[in-house]
Motif scaffolding. Sequence first.
Motif, PDB file in Angstrom:
ATOM      1  N   ARG A  49     -15.603 -19.539  29.967  1.00 36.24           N
ATOM      2  CA  ARG A  49     -16.852 -19.428  29.222  1.00 36.24           C
ATOM      3  C   ARG A  49     -16.828 -20.258  27.939  1.00 36.24           C
ATOM      4  O   ARG A  49     -15.820 -20.288  27.225  1.00 36.24           O
ATOM      5  CB  ARG A  49     -17.129 -17.968  28.863  1.00 36.24           C
ATOM      6  CG  ARG A  49     -17.460 -17.075  30.040  1.00 36.24           C
ATOM      7  CD  ARG A  49     -17.396 -15.607  29.633  1.00 36.24           C
ATOM      8  NE  ARG A  49     -18.329 -15.306  28.561  1.00 36.24           N
ATOM      9  CZ  ARG A  49     -19.550 -14.824  28.739  1.00 36.24           C
ATOM     10  NH1 ARG A  49     -19.997 -14.594  29.974  1.00 36.24           N
ATOM     11  NH2 ARG A  49     -20.330 -14.555  27.711  1.00 36.24           N
ATOM     12  N   VAL A  50     -17.946 -20.909  27.653  1.00 29.90           N
ATOM     13  CA  VAL A  50     -18.154 -21.598  26.385  1.00 29.90           C
ATOM     14  C   VAL A  50     -19.188 -20.788  25.613  1.00 29.90           C
ATOM     15  O   VAL A  50     -20.324 -20.652  26.053  1.00 29.90           O
ATOM     16  CB  VAL A  50     -18.660 -23.037  26.587  1.00 29.90           C
ATOM     17  CG1 VAL A  50     -18.987 -23.688  25.249  1.00 29.90           C
ATOM     18  CG2 VAL A  50     -17.640 -23.868  27.356  1.00 29.90           C
ATOM     19  N   THR A  51     -18.797 -20.218  24.467  1.00 27.69           N
ATOM     20  CA  THR A  51     -19.695 -19.360  23.705  1.00 27.69           C
ATOM     21  C   THR A  51     -19.789 -19.822  22.264  1.00 27.69           C
ATOM     22  O   THR A  51     -18.849 -20.408  21.711  1.00 27.69           O
ATOM     23  CB  THR A  51     -19.228 -17.899  23.731  1.00 27.69           C
ATOM     24  OG1 THR A  51     -17.916 -17.820  23.168  1.00 27.69           O
ATOM     25  CG2 THR A  51     -19.200 -17.353  25.158  1.00 27.69           C
ATOM     26  N   SER A  52     -20.913 -19.520  21.624  1.00 29.86           N
ATOM     27  CA  SER A  52     -21.085 -19.846  20.211  1.00 29.86           C
ATOM     28  C   SER A  52     -20.380 -18.792  19.363  1.00 29.86           C
ATOM     29  O   SER A  52     -20.563 -17.595  19.577  1.00 29.86           O
ATOM     30  CB  SER A  52     -22.574 -19.883  19.855  1.00 29.86           C
ATOM     31  OG  SER A  52     -22.740 -20.105  18.463  1.00 29.86           O
ATOM     32  N   PRO A  53     -19.592 -19.191  18.383  1.00 31.93           N
ATOM     33  CA  PRO A  53     -18.890 -18.219  17.544  1.00 31.93           C
ATOM     34  C   PRO A  53     -19.770 -17.585  16.473  1.00 31.93           C
ATOM     35  O   PRO A  53     -19.346 -16.645  15.800  1.00 31.93           O
ATOM     36  CB  PRO A  53     -17.787 -19.061  16.900  1.00 31.93           C
ATOM     37  CG  PRO A  53     -18.352 -20.430  16.847  1.00 31.93           C
ATOM     38  CD  PRO A  53     -19.197 -20.577  18.070  1.00 31.93           C
ATOM     39  N   ALA A  54     -21.004 -18.099  16.300  1.00 35.31           N
ATOM     40  CA  ALA A  54     -21.882 -17.569  15.253  1.00 35.31           C
ATOM     41  C   ALA A  54     -23.337 -17.886  15.605  1.00 35.31           C
ATOM     42  O   ALA A  54     -23.623 -18.647  16.535  1.00 35.31           O
ATOM     43  CB  ALA A  54     -21.520 -18.175  13.896  1.00 35.31           C
ATOM     44  N   ASN A  55     -24.250 -17.275  14.848  1.00 33.65           N
ATOM     45  CA  ASN A  55     -25.675 -17.535  15.033  1.00 33.65           C
ATOM     46  C   ASN A  55     -26.013 -18.949  14.578  1.00 33.65           C
ATOM     47  O   ASN A  55     -25.362 -19.502  13.693  1.00 33.65           O
ATOM     48  CB  ASN A  55     -26.514 -16.544  14.218  1.00 33.65           C
ATOM     49  CG  ASN A  55     -26.207 -15.102  14.559  1.00 33.65           C
ATOM     50  OD1 ASN A  55     -25.769 -14.800  15.667  1.00 33.65           O
ATOM     51  ND2 ASN A  55     -26.439 -14.205  13.614  1.00 33.65           N
ATOM     52  N   GLY A  56     -27.059 -19.516  15.155  1.00 31.81           N
ATOM     53  CA  GLY A  56     -27.505 -20.825  14.710  1.00 31.81           C
ATOM     54  C   GLY A  56     -28.475 -21.476  15.672  1.00 31.81           C
ATOM     55  O   GLY A  56     -28.926 -20.853  16.646  1.00 31.81           O
ATOM     56  N   GLU A  57     -28.781 -22.719  15.388  1.00 32.38           N
ATOM     57  CA  GLU A  57     -29.690 -23.521  16.220  1.00 32.38           C
ATOM     58  C   GLU A  57     -28.920 -24.697  16.806  1.00 32.38           C
ATOM     59  O   GLU A  57     -28.223 -25.415  16.078  1.00 32.38           O
ATOM     60  CB  GLU A  57     -30.851 -24.039  15.379  1.00 32.38           C
ATOM     61  CG  GLU A  57     -31.827 -24.921  16.148  1.00 32.38           C
ATOM     62  CD  GLU A  57     -32.898 -25.527  15.273  1.00 32.38           C
ATOM     63  OE1 GLU A  57     -33.674 -26.374  15.778  1.00 32.38           O
ATOM     64  OE2 GLU A  57     -32.948 -25.192  14.070  1.00 32.38           O
ATOM     65  N   VAL A  58     -29.047 -24.886  18.114  1.00 30.33           N
ATOM     66  CA  VAL A  58     -28.362 -25.992  18.776  1.00 30.33           C
ATOM     67  C   VAL A  58     -28.963 -27.310  18.305  1.00 30.33           C
ATOM     68  O   VAL A  58     -30.172 -27.518  18.414  1.00 30.33           O
ATOM     69  CB  VAL A  58     -28.461 -25.871  20.307  1.00 30.33           C
ATOM     70  CG1 VAL A  58     -27.817 -27.092  20.976  1.00 30.33           C
ATOM     71  CG2 VAL A  58     -27.798 -24.583  20.789  1.00 30.33           C
ATOM     72  N   MET A  59     -28.118 -28.187  17.795  1.00 33.14           N
ATOM     73  CA  MET A  59     -28.576 -29.474  17.272  1.00 33.14           C
ATOM     74  C   MET A  59     -28.329 -30.615  18.249  1.00 33.14           C
ATOM     75  O   MET A  59     -29.097 -31.581  18.304  1.00 33.14           O
ATOM     76  CB  MET A  59     -27.865 -29.792  15.953  1.00 33.14           C
ATOM     77  CG  MET A  59     -28.054 -28.734  14.881  1.00 33.14           C
ATOM     78  SD  MET A  59     -29.791 -28.390  14.514  1.00 33.14           S
ATOM     79  CE  MET A  59     -30.303 -29.975  13.845  1.00 33.14           C
ATOM     80  N   GLN A  60     -27.245 -30.526  19.041  1.00 31.62           N
ATOM     81  CA  GLN A  60     -26.909 -31.653  19.926  1.00 31.62           C
ATOM     82  C   GLN A  60     -25.845 -31.248  20.923  1.00 31.62           C
ATOM     83  O   GLN A  60     -24.921 -30.497  20.597  1.00 31.62           O
ATOM     84  CB  GLN A  60     -26.396 -32.830  19.088  1.00 31.62           C
ATOM     85  CG  GLN A  60     -26.115 -34.094  19.866  1.00 31.62           C
ATOM     86  CD  GLN A  60     -25.557 -35.205  18.983  1.00 31.62           C
ATOM     87  OE1 GLN A  60     -25.354 -35.015  17.785  1.00 31.62           O
ATOM     88  NE2 GLN A  60     -25.311 -36.355  19.578  1.00 31.62           N
ATOM     89  N   ARG A  61     -26.008 -31.733  22.153  1.00 31.91           N
ATOM     90  CA  ARG A  61     -24.903 -31.714  23.112  1.00 31.91           C
ATOM     91  C   ARG A  61     -24.103 -32.990  22.887  1.00 31.91           C
ATOM     92  O   ARG A  61     -24.659 -34.082  22.860  1.00 31.91           O
ATOM     93  CB  ARG A  61     -25.424 -31.685  24.542  1.00 31.91           C
ATOM     94  CG  ARG A  61     -26.037 -30.364  24.975  1.00 31.91           C
ATOM     95  CD  ARG A  61     -26.471 -30.467  26.427  1.00 31.91           C
ATOM     96  NE  ARG A  61     -27.102 -29.248  26.920  1.00 31.91           N
ATOM     97  CZ  ARG A  61     -27.643 -29.129  28.138  1.00 31.91           C
ATOM     98  NH1 ARG A  61     -27.594 -30.172  28.979  1.00 31.91           N
ATOM     99  NH2 ARG A  61     -28.194 -28.000  28.509  1.00 31.91           N
ATOM    100  N   LEU A  62     -22.808 -32.857  22.759  1.00 33.90           N
ATOM    101  CA  LEU A  62     -21.965 -33.993  22.401  1.00 33.90           C
ATOM    102  C   LEU A  62     -21.342 -34.675  23.615  1.00 33.90           C
ATOM    103  O   LEU A  62     -20.779 -35.758  23.479  1.00 33.90           O
ATOM    104  CB  LEU A  62     -20.870 -33.540  21.436  1.00 33.90           C
ATOM    105  CG  LEU A  62     -21.414 -32.906  20.139  1.00 33.90           C
ATOM    106  CD1 LEU A  62     -20.272 -32.354  19.303  1.00 33.90           C
ATOM    107  CD2 LEU A  62     -22.206 -33.927  19.336  1.00 33.90           C
ATOM    108  N   VAL A  63     -21.430 -34.054  24.780  1.00 35.29           N
ATOM    109  CA  VAL A  63     -20.974 -34.669  26.028  1.00 35.29           C
ATOM    110  C   VAL A  63     -22.037 -34.391  27.093  1.00 35.29           C
ATOM    111  O   VAL A  63     -22.878 -33.489  26.939  1.00 35.29           O
ATOM    112  CB  VAL A  63     -19.604 -34.119  26.492  1.00 35.29           C
ATOM    113  CG1 VAL A  63     -18.536 -34.387  25.444  1.00 35.29           C
ATOM    114  CG2 VAL A  63     -19.690 -32.643  26.808  1.00 35.29           C
ATOM    115  N   GLY A  64     -21.991 -35.149  28.149  1.00 36.85           N
ATOM    116  CA  GLY A  64     -22.957 -34.945  29.217  1.00 36.85           C
ATOM    117  C   GLY A  64     -22.578 -33.797  30.139  1.00 36.85           C
ATOM    118  O   GLY A  64     -21.393 -33.443  30.267  1.00 36.85           O
ATOM    119  N   ASP A  65     -23.570 -33.202  30.771  1.00 35.39           N
ATOM    120  CA  ASP A  65     -23.302 -32.162  31.755  1.00 35.39           C
ATOM    121  C   ASP A  65     -22.479 -32.749  32.900  1.00 35.39           C
ATOM    122  O   ASP A  65     -22.674 -33.898  33.304  1.00 35.39           O
ATOM    123  CB  ASP A  65     -24.631 -31.619  32.300  1.00 35.39           C
ATOM    124  CG  ASP A  65     -24.440 -30.365  33.128  1.00 35.39           C
ATOM    125  OD1 ASP A  65     -23.539 -29.572  32.797  1.00 35.39           O
ATOM    126  OD2 ASP A  65     -25.181 -30.184  34.118  1.00 35.39           O
TER     127      ASP A  65
END
Length: 281
Positions: free
Chosen positions: A108-124
């Motif tokens: 699993r890839v999870t966010s460690p804190a609240n926030g707004e996604v600004m950018q995916r840094l690698v492609g799916d």
Amino acid sequence: MNRGKQTGHRLVIAITVCLGLLSAMAGCASGSTDGSGPSGTGTDSPTSTVTVQRSSISSTVVVNGSVTASPEFLVVAPSAGRVRFNAKSAVGKVVGSGTRLGAVAGHRVTSPANGEVMQRLVGDKATVAASLPLVAVRYGGFGIVTNIPLEDQYRIYEGAASAKANIVSGPSGVDCTVVQPRARAEGEGFSVLCLLPMGTPVIAGLATKIGITTAHKENVLVLPVQSVSGRVGQGEVVKVDAQGHQERVSVGLGVTDGAFIEITQGLELGDTVLAFAPGVG
């Protein structure tokens, strides 16, 4: 003439006594000659030793920092493998702490804190290395950014266990969440970002101190750091047996608090080693 002869006799006697005293002192200083010294070298000069003991040990790194507003942090790959993002990782999505953003090789890839996604840094579906940044998220509160000095980098183990911040002219003992910042500070070392709880009364630019506890171990074997060469992974000590014979031994190393270091292999409880690392004296 008689007076001169008496003076000469006195001088000879004084010199003889002094030479005798000097010989006796030299004999005392020369020590044992039976080869019973710690290394069988025939010297009984004092040699300090320490004993392997059991203790609890915590590694805490204390560094200076400053408050910053709306910092961006990175969500990194938990392992090496193929990335699969989900809809929550799309740019502009608002996420909470623990929100799943996708997976890498089934982890699993999870966010460690609240926030707004600004950018995916690698492609799916890209293949990435462990700890590679995947997503940039902007936090809606305040954080503290700091540099970890090069000499303390080895004490950042598998990630910080916890952190507390003291804000100059502000609150003290505030728990904060350690994450990897998107923008690294210039200069030596590397940056750490500690996200303060929402509503913490601070102002951007305030100076702070952060205590980052990177690891804690209970009831482990330890030695003073000065008795061990090396600080990460593997080191060496000089082991001393009951007969005083010395042997250079390789040891596994774990957590250190700067004063003591965990011994993971190579020695047992009660073993004796020289108080100074090999090559130091």
